[in-house]
Design an enzyme around this catalytic site. Structure first.
Site, short mmCIF file in Angstrom:
data_model
loop_
_atom_site.label_atom_id
_atom_site.label_comp_id
_atom_site.label_asym_id
_atom_site.label_seq_id
_atom_site.Cartn_x
_atom_site.Cartn_y
_atom_site.Cartn_z
N ASP A 95 0.85 -1.29 -0.01
CA ASP A 95 0.08 0.07 0.01
C ASP A 95 0.85 1.00 -0.03
O ASP A 95 2.14 1.28 0.47
CB ASP A 95 -0.85 0.00 1.22
CG ASP A 95 -1.66 1.21 1.24
OD1 ASP A 95 -2.67 1.31 0.46
OD2 ASP A 95 -1.38 2.23 2.17
N GLU A 129 0.86 5.37 0.96
CA GLU A 129 0.26 6.63 1.07
C GLU A 129 0.72 7.81 0.23
O GLU A 129 1.76 8.06 0.19
CB GLU A 129 0.36 6.95 2.51
CG GLU A 129 -0.38 5.80 3.52
CD GLU A 129 -1.86 5.85 3.28
OE1 GLU A 129 -2.49 6.92 3.03
OE2 GLU A 129 -2.32 4.59 3.39
N HIS A 182 -5.16 4.13 7.77
CA HIS A 182 -4.87 4.97 6.63
C HIS A 182 -3.10 5.18 6.67
O HIS A 182 -2.71 6.16 6.31
CB HIS A 182 -5.33 6.19 6.47
CG HIS A 182 -6.86 6.24 6.04
ND1 HIS A 182 -7.21 6.06 4.68
CD2 HIS A 182 -7.72 6.24 6.79
CE1 HIS A 182 -8.48 5.78 4.74
NE2 HIS A 182 -8.92 6.25 5.87
N ASP A 198 -2.71 -0.93 7.19
CA ASP A 198 -3.69 -0.94 5.89
C ASP A 198 -3.39 -2.54 5.21
O ASP A 198 -4.55 -3.18 5.17
CB ASP A 198 -3.62 0.20 5.15
CG ASP A 198 -4.48 1.24 5.73
OD1 ASP A 198 -4.93 1.33 6.64
OD2 ASP A 198 -4.28 2.42 4.88
#
Length: 292
Positions: free
Chosen positions: A35, A37, A182, A187
């Site tokens: 993931d 951000e 987040h 996550d």
């Protein structure tokens, strides 16, 4: 290359990077859940900047975490990062100001991703594009997967809209896994747990479709308890030991012309009447009349 075996967990910290060497290894191609951000463009012409990358290597046979990696990343344009964040643990400008650049951690990210099965939530549309952009920025070829598993696409097709809009935060609430942070590493771990829960439900529904979907009709299935089974066996045993008496086996007694003979004759009449499918109450009523 990544190590695949280690006798114990070991954490290393470098430029804010947390690396955990694996505690076990299984054969086959590992799945890497990852993931990113990023900044959020607010004006036309602005681009996404990667602020954090997180990934876990997962054994495809046991679905256990083998290794994790997470790092904050200083973007090329630090002014694109908000000074404060609306999230309690959100990424702020000061948090990434001293973090390594993407070029500093590109080798590590490439090694984790390249030649593995990629997994994540909405990675086909978003995360994969950000990774390719980041490698293009430093003039290097991006890593390539040998397979792709986007949980958003999988759940949209297999799980349906029962859990709402299928955002990770909505799915986490649906399964009682808490709030989405987040943050990359948290996550991806939540993503794995969501998939485990969804897979379990789909497996149960395929195994017991009529029961779990509430389509059981009256009399369509029944439960047999131990007490009911024992009672049924006792009744069957009793019938085997005491077979019903047929009329051919009955012996008729001669009626004598005495008081006892009259009583026997009267009883014979009562029994005959009750055998003609008369209610049991009639038999009792006649018996009382006789005994007076």
């Amino acid at each position: 290359m990544l190590e695949t075996q280690c006798s114990s967990s070991e954490k290393l910290h470098l430029f804010g990077v947390e690396m955990v060497t694996p505690i076990c290894s299984e054969g086959g191609n590992e799945i890497v859940f990852f993931d990113v951000e990023t900044t959020v463009p607010v004006r036309t012409g602005q681009r996404f900047w990667v602020l954090e990358f997180g990934a876990i290597l997962v054994c495809p046979r046991k679905l256990v975490e083998l290794e994790s990696y997470c790092t904050l990343i200083r973007p090329g344009d630090l002014s694109a990062v908000a000074l404060t964040s609306g999230r309690s643990d959100g990424i702020t400008r000061s948090a990434v100001a001293t973090a390594p650049t993407f070029e500093d951690v590109a080798d590590r990210i490439y090694t984790i991703l390249n030649g593995r099965i990629w997994a994540g939530h909405n990675i086909q549309r978003f995360d994969c594009a950000r990774i390719r952009e980041a490698f293009a920025d430093i003039g290097r070829p991006a890593p390539e997967p040998i397979g792709m598993m986007d949980s958003l696409a999988v759940l949209s097709h297999k799980f349906g809209r029962r859990a709402g809009n299928l955002k990770m935060s909505t799915l986490a609430t649906y399964f009682g896994l808490g709030q989405q942070k987040h943050r990359s590493l948290a996550d991806v771990r939540m993503n794995l747990e969501v998939l485990k829960h969804c897979a379990t439900i789909l497996f149960l529904e395929s195994s017991l479709p009529h029961v779990l979907t509430g389509e059981v009709g009256q009399g369509s299935f029944s439960m047999t308890t131990r007490s009911k089974t024992k009672k049924r066996l006792n009744e069957e045993e009793l019938r085997r030991k005491s077979p019903p008496i047929s009329p051919l086996n009955q012996r008729s007694l001669p009626c004598e012309k005495s008081n006892l003979g009259k009583v026997g004759h009267t009883m014979k009449g009562i029994l005959c009447r009750t055998q003609e499918k008369q209610p049991l109450s009639n038999f009792i009523r006649h018996a009382h009349a006789l005994m007076r």
